[in-house]
Structures are given as C-alpha cells and as structure tokens.
Design a protein around this motif. Structure first.
Motif, short mmCIF file in Angstrom:
data_model
loop_
_atom_site.label_atom_id
_atom_site.label_comp_id
_atom_site.label_asym_id
_atom_site.label_seq_id
_atom_site.Cartn_x
_atom_site.Cartn_y
_atom_site.Cartn_z
N PRO A 67 -2.61 7.46 9.99
CA PRO A 67 -2.17 7.86 11.33
C PRO A 67 -1.36 6.75 11.98
CG PRO A 67 -4.48 7.25 11.36
CD PRO A 67 -4.07 7.29 9.92
N GLN A 68 -0.49 7.14 12.87
CA GLN A 68 0.25 6.15 13.65
C GLN A 68 -0.72 5.39 14.57
OE1 GLN A 68 3.34 5.02 13.74
NE2 GLN A 68 4.19 6.38 12.18
N PRO A 69 -0.55 4.07 14.68
CA PRO A 69 -1.44 3.30 15.56
C PRO A 69 -1.47 3.82 17.00
CG PRO A 69 -0.23 1.81 14.14
CD PRO A 69 0.34 3.18 13.90
N MET A 70 -0.35 4.31 17.51
CA MET A 70 -0.35 4.83 18.88
C MET A 70 -1.19 6.09 18.99
SD MET A 70 3.24 4.01 20.85
CE MET A 70 4.42 4.71 19.69
N VAL A 71 -1.31 6.86 17.90
CA VAL A 71 -2.17 8.04 17.91
C VAL A 71 -3.63 7.60 17.96
CG1 VAL A 71 -2.90 10.06 16.59
CG2 VAL A 71 -0.47 9.45 16.72
N VAL A 72 -3.97 6.58 17.18
CA VAL A 72 -5.33 6.03 17.22
C VAL A 72 -5.66 5.54 18.63
CG1 VAL A 72 -6.87 4.26 16.30
CG2 VAL A 72 -5.24 5.42 14.78
N GLU A 91 -1.02 13.45 8.36
CA GLU A 91 -1.86 12.27 8.55
C GLU A 91 -2.45 12.19 9.96
OE1 GLU A 91 -2.95 10.35 6.32
OE2 GLU A 91 -1.68 10.99 4.65
N ASN A 92 -1.64 12.41 10.99
CA ASN A 92 -2.17 12.34 12.35
C ASN A 92 -3.16 13.47 12.63
OD1 ASN A 92 -0.66 10.02 13.18
ND2 ASN A 92 1.14 11.32 13.43
N LYS A 102 -4.33 17.97 1.27
CA LYS A 102 -5.04 16.78 1.74
C LYS A 102 -6.34 17.17 2.46
CE LYS A 102 -1.10 13.71 2.70
NZ LYS A 102 -0.42 12.95 3.78
N ALA A 103 -6.25 18.18 3.33
CA ALA A 103 -7.44 18.61 4.07
C ALA A 103 -8.55 19.05 3.12
CB ALA A 103 -7.07 19.74 5.02
N GLY A 115 1.20 10.98 0.38
CA GLY A 115 1.58 10.44 1.67
C GLY A 115 2.07 9.01 1.59
N ALA A 116 2.31 8.49 0.39
CA ALA A 116 2.82 7.12 0.26
C ALA A 116 4.22 7.03 0.84
CB ALA A 116 2.85 6.72 -1.22
#
Length: 214
Positions: free
Chosen positions: A37-42, A63-64, A91-92, A24-25
């Motif tokens: 995760p995207q900050p807006m998702v957090v 990632e999200n 990843k999971a 995921g780099a």
C-alpha cells in the motif's frame, strides 16, 4: 495509479497489466504497482480518516484495497483494466482477504450511486484532463453518500519533469473540487513508485481530502 484517459488509454494500461507479473512487483512499464500500500494510505487509515464503506477508484491490482480490507474495511476496488481486476481477485484469494473487485469506467461508476462513505484515489485523478476530469469528479460525487469524503493522491508539479504521469498543480485540484465539495486537506506528500528512466523513487505528490457538500 492507472491510466491517462479512458477508454482511449484503457488498451495501453490493459497491455501493461498483461505483461506485468501478477505479484505486484515494480516493473518499468508499471511503476505505480509497488507490491504494497502507499504510505499515505496507511497514514489515512492510522489517523481514522478512512471510514465506512470504501471505494478504491482505479485500484489496479489491489494493493491499497487489500490492505484496507485486511484492516476490516468493507472495500470495493474498481478499475478500467480487466487484467488488473483479475490479478486483484487472485491476490485476494491467495491472501484470504475479502474484497470486491470489478471493472468500471471511472467517468461513470454506473451502479454505485450513493454507495460509499470514503473514496480513495491513489494515482487516478492525474490521468484525466478536460471533460474527462469533469466527468470523473462528477462520478465521485455520485458514488459518495451525503457525508462522504474523497482522498486524492496525485503526482504534483514538484516532481521532476519528463515522461510519466501528468504533474498536477494546486490550482487544478482546487478548481476540480470547487463546486459541490468542501476541501478539508490539501498538502504535499510523496507516493512510492517509479518514473520512466529514473527507477524506484519517492515521487512528490498531493494529498487532497474533500467532503461532499450540499
């Protein structure tokens, strides 16, 4: 954030994921895959706006979806690119997080009708135009339950011009969700990623929340 129009662009994004390290780099060819995760998702999760069973539409390498599943949500991630789904599943397993991942055409989401309380779209909407966009929004309506909501994170027209994701205007979002939805939030924000030739950056974006209406 995944591909322009499917399935025509599917082969391109499949090739990007095949060339990308599965960790995921951030790489130049896949500036949407940021390894977190995207900050807006957090923010959406922290403020209680992610509820019930969740669909991550265009989940990429997960990632999200994995972030939300790690917080206890029942999450399904769907993406057109089979390699992205394989990486998300890996990843999971590595993280010991339970989430469902599968391949799907976002213009249909066949088999998931009335299944989700919340749909998250982090970088998929802005890949569609014309009839594909209409089909995609109709598919979102089919998969949400009677009180379901969608959260759209899309690159905005405030982003620098040039190659990369399509820049979306406020008018386009309002038009797309004008029928069958009640728009609850439409504001500017930022997504993390990279634009071609510019490197990693915070990219001006929209956050739209729309709830399914009668």
């Amino acid at each position: 954030m995944t591909g322009p129009q499917q399935p025509e662009a599917g082969e391109y994004f499949e090739s990007v994921y095949r060339s990308q390290p599965p960790t995921g780099a951030v790489v130049s060819a896949a500036g949407w895959d940021i390894g977190q995760p995207q900050p807006m998702v957090v923010e959406l999760a922290d403020t209680g706006r992610i509820r019930g069973r969740v669909l991550d539409a265009g989940c990429g390498t997960g990632e999200n979806a994995l972030y939300l599943a790690g917080r206890g949500y029942d999450v399904t991630g769907l993406d057109f690119a089979a390699t992205a789904i394989a990486n998300a599943r890996a990843k999971a397993t590595r993280l010991g997080i339970r989430a469902e991942f599968d391949s799907a055409d976002a213009r249909e989401f066949t088999g998931y009708e009335d299944s989700f309380d919340t749909v998250l779209d982090s970088g998929l909407f802005h890949t569609f135009t014309g009839p594909d966009r209409v089909r995609y929004v109709a598919a979102l309506r089919r998969v949400t339950n009677s009180a379901g909501a969608v959260h759209i994170l899309a690159v905005s027209d405030a982003a620098p011009p040039g190659p990369g994701p399509r820049r979306i205007t406020e008018a386009e979002l309002r038009e797309a969700f004008a029928t069958g939805w009640a728009i609850e939030v439409l504001r500017r924000g930022e997504m993390l990623g990279s634009l071609p030739g510019r490197g990693p950056a915070s990219i001006p974006s929209w956050l739209l929340t729309a709830r399914k209406s009668a």
